[in-house]
Design an enzyme around this catalytic site. Structure first.
Site, mmCIF file in Angstrom:
data_model
loop_
_atom_site.group_PDB
_atom_site.id
_atom_site.type_symbol
_atom_site.label_atom_id
_atom_site.label_comp_id
_atom_site.label_asym_id
_atom_site.label_seq_id
_atom_site.Cartn_x
_atom_site.Cartn_y
_atom_site.Cartn_z
ATOM 1 N N HIS A 61 12.634 -1.632 4.471
ATOM 2 C CA HIS A 61 11.618 -2.011 5.457
ATOM 3 C C HIS A 61 12.325 -2.924 6.448
ATOM 4 O O HIS A 61 12.671 -4.072 6.126
ATOM 5 C CB HIS A 61 10.456 -2.730 4.764
ATOM 6 C CG HIS A 61 9.387 -3.203 5.693
ATOM 7 N ND1 HIS A 61 8.058 -2.899 5.500
ATOM 8 C CD2 HIS A 61 9.424 -3.956 6.818
ATOM 9 C CE1 HIS A 61 7.330 -3.455 6.457
ATOM 10 N NE2 HIS A 61 8.151 -4.113 7.279
ATOM 11 N N ASP A 115 3.100 5.767 3.252
ATOM 12 C CA ASP A 115 2.978 4.310 3.174
ATOM 13 C C ASP A 115 1.551 3.918 2.793
ATOM 14 O O ASP A 115 0.966 2.977 3.348
ATOM 15 C CB ASP A 115 3.401 3.633 4.478
ATOM 16 C CG ASP A 115 3.672 2.137 4.300
ATOM 17 O OD1 ASP A 115 3.673 1.673 3.158
ATOM 18 O OD2 ASP A 115 3.867 1.445 5.319
ATOM 19 N N HIS A 128 1.974 2.572 -2.357
ATOM 20 C CA HIS A 128 1.759 1.291 -3.019
ATOM 21 C C HIS A 128 0.489 1.443 -3.856
ATOM 22 O O HIS A 128 -0.611 1.444 -3.306
ATOM 23 C CB HIS A 128 1.569 0.172 -1.996
ATOM 24 C CG HIS A 128 2.722 0.001 -1.054
ATOM 25 N ND1 HIS A 128 3.657 -1.007 -1.183
ATOM 26 C CD2 HIS A 128 3.089 0.709 0.047
ATOM 27 C CE1 HIS A 128 4.546 -0.915 -0.211
ATOM 28 N NE2 HIS A 128 4.215 0.119 0.556
#
Length: 458
Positions: free
Chosen positions: A187, A312, A70
């Site tokens: 997710h 992640d 991210h």
């Protein structure tokens, strides 16, 4: 043969290293030209190059691929952006990343994807692709969206999201699964159960209860639902950041269509110790859990159930993380420490070097159908990670390139470290230092992407 008269010119020669090829570990040289591997072994004697890397004592790995990051751009660049995120990636030996759609604006349409591709041009140190978010508002357009240049595929949030990016109803999930053909990344946390259980931690304000709120059943319920729906619709599925023993036991029986990711923090941190030491810096979704879950994840790696390790990487600033729990955000840095942590686990005997390479390079290439990535072989892209398996280093916050500037592993000593990183045949990190060259990352190419016949706009 007169070798001098038959010499060719390469961009980079890597000499004297132990190269991890499909044959295993080989003491061979590697020649790279025009972004590809052009010679291996004795044939490298026919090549000359201005850049020669003496790799004696080093292992040459296929470039590490982090398929879950991210980078917060656009909209949240005070905590991360594409330049800083990819700079951290290459310093950590990562040569390619897949970036997630929960930015501001959300990545739901072609214009959103193109804005990210434009932002990465000339600023990304490694190669890249961007996920499109699967949503109730774009489900019917997903077949066109998933085939756009630079798209990593479709990402679905069954929990831990909001607005148009949250897809927690079976009717919406069926629409998303029906529309498209590429592997769907998900997710899996049950949003209804999370909302119901939030009161458990609102009263106490104790971050050590994060795994109590987002418990094993929250994960298992969602994973069972999405796997059942994927079976009904015939869609291939990739379950992200699996964190529980119960999920692993279930997924081991459903491997025909389902691939599995685990993360370094679930393999390296354990509750309750991490919450006692780190407070909200250890807060992630799904949570870091107790020893029995971590043991199950490692066993799943040994059994071949796990296909990919992704970081992640999800930064927040220290000020944001200092908010009182549960109002503190979940997420931590990870792309830069992914490989050092795994090399340390290799040193500790928890996995082998071939398995490490499979989980971080060959596995992502295989699962997502990456073109030219995932192995050291003639004709493949010259994305290479050179590591010293014996090097001892201590991870510190000041080493972290992320705009958030911290890591939960600050002060951790590890054995094994990335020394040089090559992206598209160019040396971007040499002797652990960024070379100063202009960022030359490119959009990744996918084998199962079809020509786009029409635009997919809102």
């Amino acid at each position: 043969m007169n070798l001098a008269s038959s010499s060719r010119y390469a961009d980079v020669l890597i000499c004297g290293g132990t190269v991890v090829t499909p044959n295993g570990c080989e003491s061979i040289d590697v020649a790279c030209a025009a972004g590809q591997i052009v010679a291996l072994g004795d044939l490298c004697r026919l090549w000359q190059a201005d850049t020669v890397i003496e790799a004696t004592g080093l292992h040459v790995l296929p470039g590490v691929i982090d398929s879950q990051v991210h980078f917060r751009e656009p909209g949240l660049t005070h905590k991360e952006d594409i330049e800083a995120g990819t700079r951290g990636a290459v310093l950590g030996g990562v040569t390619a990343v897949f970036e997630m759609p929960n930015t501001q604006p959300l990545t739901l349409w072609q214009t959103d994807l193109q804005a990210k591709l434009d932002a990465a041009q000339g600023r990304a140190w490694c190669n890249y692709a961007f996920y499109i978010g699967g949503s109730a508002i774009n489900a019917e357009q997903l077949p066109q969206l998933e085939n756009l240049h630079g798209c990593a595929g479709v990402k679905v949030f069954m929990g831990s999201s909001f607005g148009d990016l949250l897809a927690d109803e079976d009717s919406v999930l069926r629409r998303i699964l029906h529309h498209g053909r590429r592997r769907l990344a998900v997710h899996a946390e049950d949003e209804a159960r999370l909302r119901q259980r939030r009161a458990l931690v609102e009263a106490s304000g104790e971050v050590c209860q994060h795994p109590l709120w987002r418990d094993e059943q929250s994960a298992l319920l969602a994973t069972r639902r999405i796997v059942q729906l994927a079976q009904e619709t015939g869609r291939r599925l990739h379950v992200l950041h699996v964190s529980t023993a119960e999920e692993m036991a279930f997924l081991a029986a459903h491997k025909q269509r389902v691939t599995v990711e685990v993360t370094p923090h679930h393999l390296s941190l354990v509750a309750p110790d991490c919450y006692q030491r780190l407070g909200c810096l250890a807060q992630m979704n799904p949570p870091v859990r107790e020893h029995r879950h971590q043991r199950a994840l490692w066993q799943a790696i040994a059994d071949g159930v796990v296909d990919v390790i992704g970081s992640d990487h999800a930064p927040h600033t220290l000020e944001e993380k200092a908010r009182p729990y549960p109002h503190s955000p979940s997420g931590m840095t990870g792309v830069q420490t992914l490989l050092p942590l795994l090399l340390d686990h290799l040193h500790g005997g928890r996995l082998s070097l071939p398995r490490l390479v499979d989980l971080t390079s060959a596995g992502p290439a295989r699962v997502f159908g990456l073109e030219g990535k995932g192995r050291i072989a003639l004709g493949f892209d010259a994305d290479l990670t050179l590591v010293d398996l014996r090097a001892r280093r201590t991870i510190h916050n000041h080493w972290i390139a992320s705009r958030s500037g911290w890591t939960p592993y600050d002060g951790l000593s590890v054995c094994g470290w990335p020394i040089h990183t090559l992206v598209n045949g160019q040396v971007v990190v040499r002797d652990e230092v960024l070379t100063g060259a202009i960022p030359q990352g490119r959009p990744l190419r996918f084998l199962d992407v079809l020509p786009v016949s029409q635009s997919a706009q809102p």
